[in-house]
Design a protein around this motif. Structure first.
Motif, short mmCIF file in Angstrom:
data_model
loop_
_atom_site.label_atom_id
_atom_site.label_comp_id
_atom_site.label_asym_id
_atom_site.label_seq_id
_atom_site.Cartn_x
_atom_site.Cartn_y
_atom_site.Cartn_z
N SER A 1 -8.25 -6.47 -8.57
CA SER A 1 -7.28 -5.78 -9.41
C SER A 1 -7.53 -5.95 -10.89
O SER A 1 -6.76 -5.45 -11.70
CB SER A 1 -5.87 -6.27 -9.06
OG SER A 1 -5.76 -7.66 -9.24
N GLU B 1 1.72 1.80 -3.57
CA GLU B 1 0.57 2.36 -4.29
C GLU B 1 0.42 3.85 -3.99
O GLU B 1 0.07 4.64 -4.88
CB GLU B 1 -0.70 1.60 -3.92
CG GLU B 1 -0.71 0.16 -4.44
CD GLU B 1 -1.90 -0.64 -3.92
OE1 GLU B 1 -2.66 -0.09 -3.09
OE2 GLU B 1 -2.06 -1.79 -4.35
N THR C 1 1.42 -2.71 -9.23
CA THR C 1 2.22 -1.56 -8.81
C THR C 1 3.55 -1.42 -9.55
O THR C 1 3.87 -0.31 -10.02
CB THR C 1 2.46 -1.61 -7.28
OG1 THR C 1 1.21 -1.72 -6.62
CG2 THR C 1 3.17 -0.36 -6.80
N GLU D 1 0.82 -1.21 0.00
CA GLU D 1 0.00 0.00 0.00
C GLU D 1 0.86 1.26 0.00
O GLU D 1 0.48 2.27 -0.59
CB GLU D 1 -0.95 -0.03 1.19
CG GLU D 1 -2.01 -1.12 1.05
CD GLU D 1 -2.99 -1.16 2.19
OE1 GLU D 1 -4.18 -0.88 1.97
OE2 GLU D 1 -2.56 -1.46 3.32
N GLN E 1 -8.00 -2.59 -12.42
CA GLN E 1 -6.73 -1.86 -12.42
C GLN E 1 -5.81 -2.37 -13.51
O GLN E 1 -5.11 -1.60 -14.18
CB GLN E 1 -6.06 -1.97 -11.04
CG GLN E 1 -4.82 -1.12 -10.89
CD GLN E 1 -5.11 0.36 -11.06
OE1 GLN E 1 -6.22 0.82 -10.81
NE2 GLN E 1 -4.12 1.11 -11.51
#
Length: 447
Positions: free
Chosen positions: A395, A319, A355, A316, A398
């Motif tokens: 995801s 991100e 990421t 995180e 994404q």
């Protein structure tokens, strides 16, 4: 084990066990017809009558009313707390097993404890990424909450379901549930606490841009304004110590102390949990198209700081760094955007997520804006995206965005064949390949 059946069943069973007639149980204070009505379920004894009957039947009032002895009840409460600690700070799969054991051991007379255990199990399923089972469990609980509002509240269930549907890709259902939850939260003027923060996260995660006049996003802004993104204090050692002390107290038959220690452990973790959820809200808010650069910068910096402090949040933090890099791109600060993307690459612990690919896409954008060669970064981003196999928790959308961005950047770099291939991958990641079969790729993507 808790007793099965109703209060009336227990009264009748205990009376027959003691070879008493209804008149003998009624004594001088009650009528035998009243005892008969209690046994048949047509009357529920008042607390005073329940104490009187328990005395004559040789049991506790607690057992008569709830089918469980005080020690059994406190042990069940302790089980719920240890399962909650397992969910928040341990193994979600083990937490699900513990919640399930409590459900199996309880009965209708202990419906509230059972409902809490079932809610915990549903959250544990969600934490494991078993979204289909989690949705089914939450939906059942919502139906029960509608029929028995004294056992369960609808608001946290609606928020949980919105989150699950969002991660499963059903954005319309997610937004409908979030809107339903928002109406309840606004009626109660809730902008602080776990429910409000979870609702804000569910709302903002489903958005891609600012919507003028949006009541939902206005609520998210209020939650962020009221709460900010607090610093995270790592109290994991304290939580572990209290948890182990609770387990030891339970082993020594000191259940009351074990419950108190478990409560202290849960409370110790609460502030960090809420701060991290606020950090997630802040990152999503900073990503929204239309968020002012200064506001986005302030929020994403605070979020990155929170993730850097908390254990187990390396992904995180990466991100948040990517979100910050994109804010700097919007501000025209190419050097800082490149630094943040490089830092995200170094911090990214999990190559099975998007990421690292996003970091490469930012670096490619910086290179193109500076008039340099971006093909190396683009090829690496493509390879990283291709290595993502199978559905990932929340995801797919994404990944589709990343493929689309990759296609756009290949277009800028003059790689037309790579652009077309990337757009096709974007459609596949979004799950619309079959629906759009036969359409020109550029038309399908831009429509």
């Amino acid at each position: 084990m808790p007793s099965q059946g109703t209060i009336g069943d227990r009264v009748r069973g205990l009376r027959l066990n003691r070879r008493m007639s209804q008149a003998q149980l009624a004594g001088p204070d009650l009528s035998d017809s009243y005892v008969s009505l209690i046994e048949s379920g047509k009357r529920t004894p008042t607390p005073v009558v329940a104490r009187l009957l328990a005395e004559r039947l040789g049991c506790t009032t607690e057992f008569l009313l709830h089918g469980i002895e005080p020690r059994q009840r406190i042990d069940t409460e302790l089980g719920l707390r240890h399962a909650e600690l397992e969910l928040q700070h341990g193994d979600a799969a083990l937490a699900a097993e513990r919640f399930t054991e409590i459900v199996k051991a309880a009965d209708e007379e202990n419906a509230m404890l059972t409902a809490h255990a079932r809610f915990g199990r549903a959250r544990a399923l969600e934490a494991q990424g078993r979204l289909g089972q989690a949705v089914e469990a939450f939906e059942r609980l919502r139906r029960e909450a509608s029929a028995h509002p004294e056992r369960l509240a609808d608001l946290p269930l609606a928020v949980a379901l919105s989150r699950c549907y969002q991660h499963a890709g059903d954005r319309l259902r997610a937004r409908d549930l979030a809107a339903h939850a928002l109406r309840q939260a606004e009626r109660l003027e809730i902008t602080q606490g776990e429910i409000a923060i979870d609702l804000a996260a569910a709302i903002v995660e489903a958005r891609e841009e600012m919507e003028s006049g949006s009541a939902e996003l206005a609520y998210v802004r209020r939650v962020l304004d009221v709460n900010g993104v607090p610093d995270v204090v790592d109290r994991s050692a304290e939580i572990d110590a209290l948890w182990q002390a609770s387990v030891s107290a339970a082993a020594g038959d000191d259940s009351a102390l074990a419950v108190r220690l478990a409560d202290d452990a849960i409370t110790a973790g609460r502030s960090a949990r809420l701060a991290l959820q606020l950090a997630r809200v802040a990152v999503h808010w900073a990503r929204l198209a239309g968020t002012p650069v200064a506001e986005a910068e302030r929020l994403v910096e605070a979020a990155a700081k929170a993730f850097a402090t908390a254990p187990g949040t390396g992904r995180e933090r990466s991100e948040a760094l990517i979100a910050h890099a994109r804010v700097r791109l919007r501000a025209g600060d190419l050097a800082r955007a490149g630094e943040l993307a490089t830092a995200a690459l170094e911090a990214a612990p999990d190559a099975s997520r998007t990421t690292p690919a996003e970091a490469r896409l930012v670096l490619a954008t910086v290179a193109l804006d500076l008039g340099g060669d971006a093909m190396g970064h683009l090829a690496t981003a493509r390879d990283l995206l291709q290595s993502l196999s199978g559905p990932m928790f929340g995801s797919d959308r994404q990944a589709a965005r990343c493929w689309r961005e990759l296609g756009d950047l290949y277009g800028r770099a003059g790689g037309r064949a790579q652009q077309t291939a990337a757009y096709r991958k974007a459609l596949e990641a979004a799950g619309v390949r079959s629906a759009l079969a036969g359409l020109p790729v550029n038309a399908a993507v831009s429509g």
